[in-house]
Design an enzyme around this catalytic site. Structure first.
Site, PDB file in Angstrom:
ATOM      1  N   MET A 195       9.672  11.730   7.286  1.00  0.00           N
ATOM      2  CA  MET A 195       8.702  10.638   7.373  1.00  0.00           C
ATOM      3  C   MET A 195       8.714   9.947   8.729  1.00  0.00           C
ATOM      4  O   MET A 195       7.953   9.005   8.951  1.00  0.00           O
ATOM      5  CB  MET A 195       8.980   9.594   6.280  1.00  0.00           C
ATOM      6  CG  MET A 195       8.625  10.037   4.889  1.00  0.00           C
ATOM      7  SD  MET A 195       8.820   8.684   3.701  1.00  0.00           S
ATOM      8  CE  MET A 195       7.646   7.481   4.333  1.00  0.00           C
ATOM      9  N   HIS A 225       7.667  10.673  11.728  1.00  0.00           N
ATOM     10  CA  HIS A 225       6.408  10.647  12.493  1.00  0.00           C
ATOM     11  C   HIS A 225       5.466   9.572  11.945  1.00  0.00           C
ATOM     12  O   HIS A 225       4.771   8.891  12.707  1.00  0.00           O
ATOM     13  CB  HIS A 225       5.723  12.011  12.456  1.00  0.00           C
ATOM     14  CG  HIS A 225       5.319  12.461  11.089  1.00  0.00           C
ATOM     15  ND1 HIS A 225       6.208  12.969  10.167  1.00  0.00           N
ATOM     16  CD2 HIS A 225       4.106  12.458  10.461  1.00  0.00           C
ATOM     17  CE1 HIS A 225       5.570  13.283   9.055  1.00  0.00           C
ATOM     18  NE2 HIS A 225       4.302  12.970   9.205  1.00  0.00           N
ATOM     19  N   TYR A 226       5.459   9.401  10.632  1.00  0.00           N
ATOM     20  CA  TYR A 226       4.619   8.399   9.984  1.00  0.00           C
ATOM     21  C   TYR A 226       5.074   6.988  10.356  1.00  0.00           C
ATOM     22  O   TYR A 226       4.264   6.114  10.703  1.00  0.00           O
ATOM     23  CB  TYR A 226       4.690   8.614   8.466  1.00  0.00           C
ATOM     24  CG  TYR A 226       4.038   7.554   7.622  1.00  0.00           C
ATOM     25  CD1 TYR A 226       2.661   7.530   7.448  1.00  0.00           C
ATOM     26  CD2 TYR A 226       4.801   6.595   6.954  1.00  0.00           C
ATOM     27  CE1 TYR A 226       2.063   6.565   6.647  1.00  0.00           C
ATOM     28  CE2 TYR A 226       4.210   5.635   6.156  1.00  0.00           C
ATOM     29  CZ  TYR A 226       2.839   5.628   6.008  1.00  0.00           C
ATOM     30  OH  TYR A 226       2.247   4.679   5.218  1.00  0.00           O
ATOM     31  N   VAL A 227       6.379   6.750  10.303  1.00  0.00           N
ATOM     32  CA  VAL A 227       6.925   5.430  10.608  1.00  0.00           C
ATOM     33  C   VAL A 227       6.697   5.079  12.079  1.00  0.00           C
ATOM     34  O   VAL A 227       6.335   3.944  12.413  1.00  0.00           O
ATOM     35  CB  VAL A 227       8.420   5.374  10.245  1.00  0.00           C
ATOM     36  CG1 VAL A 227       9.043   4.059  10.687  1.00  0.00           C
ATOM     37  CG2 VAL A 227       8.610   5.566   8.747  1.00  0.00           C
ATOM     38  N   LYS A 266       3.043   4.086  12.552  1.00  0.00           N
ATOM     39  CA  LYS A 266       2.770   2.748  12.043  1.00  0.00           C
ATOM     40  C   LYS A 266       3.337   1.672  12.972  1.00  0.00           C
ATOM     41  O   LYS A 266       2.680   0.657  13.232  1.00  0.00           O
ATOM     42  CB  LYS A 266       3.371   2.591  10.641  1.00  0.00           C
ATOM     43  CG  LYS A 266       2.648   3.380   9.562  1.00  0.00           C
ATOM     44  CD  LYS A 266       1.245   2.860   9.359  1.00  0.00           C
ATOM     45  CE  LYS A 266       0.567   3.493   8.167  1.00  0.00           C
ATOM     46  NZ  LYS A 266      -0.863   3.084   8.061  1.00  0.00           N
TER      47      LYS A 266
END
Length: 214
Positions: A124, A126-128, A131
């Protein structure tokens, strides 16, 4: 207040639209990618729809708009490429376009614990990172921003009860998508939430009262 909802066909945004439907203060303009989404979103609560794609030109969507809710997201389980295009670049484009067109109020739906990307599970990360960088861009924009960072999302019925803190940390908890949508709606015109970042889970405080005391 005319509020542009970017990512209006998403699950959280759909819950927000239900609150706009009953509002006599605000009306929602749902930004969608496909015309066939329009009728259902109008039934949910959108006063009107505008077709625009975050991967293309979005400038026309801001005409006559007073505030923006950024509810778009590729989701934490997509590839890094789509996350960069939507959660990062799409957010930056939306922030910059709002500033360019004089839309000063901006509410961002982010995610809990994004200030520490290296602590996130590798799958996760890359997502964090996306954001966090989008949030940082908004904080530096000069807009009257609010960044809402919900914890793990569920599809349970909304509770109307909230735990809201600047930093909740790694405490166990969840929050319904319906409650996140309600928080975002309630936040739009609350000046006490300007230039604030807060994390939310379901808790014991009444949602509307909790937001009044951010």
């Amino acid at each position: 207040m005319r509020v542009l909802i970017v990512g209006a066909n998403g699950k959280v945004a759909r819950h927000s639209l239900r609150h706009f439907k009953d509002s006599d203060k605000h009306e929602a303009v749902a930004m969608i990618r496909k015309e066939e989404q329009a009728s259902e979103l109008k039934e949910l609560g959108a006063a009107e729809t505008v077709i625009a794609d975050l991967e293309g030109d979005i400038s026309h969507a801001f005409k006559g708009i007073d505030a923006v809710i950024f509810a778009a997201g590729s989701g934490p389980h997509t590839g890094a490429d789509k996350t960069v295009l939507i959660d990062l670049w799409g957010a930056i484009k939306t922030i910059d376009e709002a500033k360019k067109q004089g839309v000063n109020r901006f509410v961002m739906i982010s995610s809990i614990n994004v200030d520490d990307p290296e602590e996130a599970p590798e799958k996760m990360r890359h997502y964090v990172v996306a954001k966090k960088l989008a949030d940082d861009h908004l904080k530096a924009s000069g807009l009257d921003y609010t960044i809402v960072r919900p914890g793990p999302l569920t599809n349970d019925d909304p509770t109307g009860q909230l735990l809201i803190e600047e930093k909740i940390g790694h405490r166990n908890g969840e929050i319904t998508r319906g409650d996140v949508g309600h928080v975002v709606f309630e936040t739009v015109d609350k000046e006490n939430t300007h230039h604030k970042v807060f994390e939310i889970l379901n808790g014991e405080a009444l949602l509307e009262e909790a937001i009044q005391h951010v």
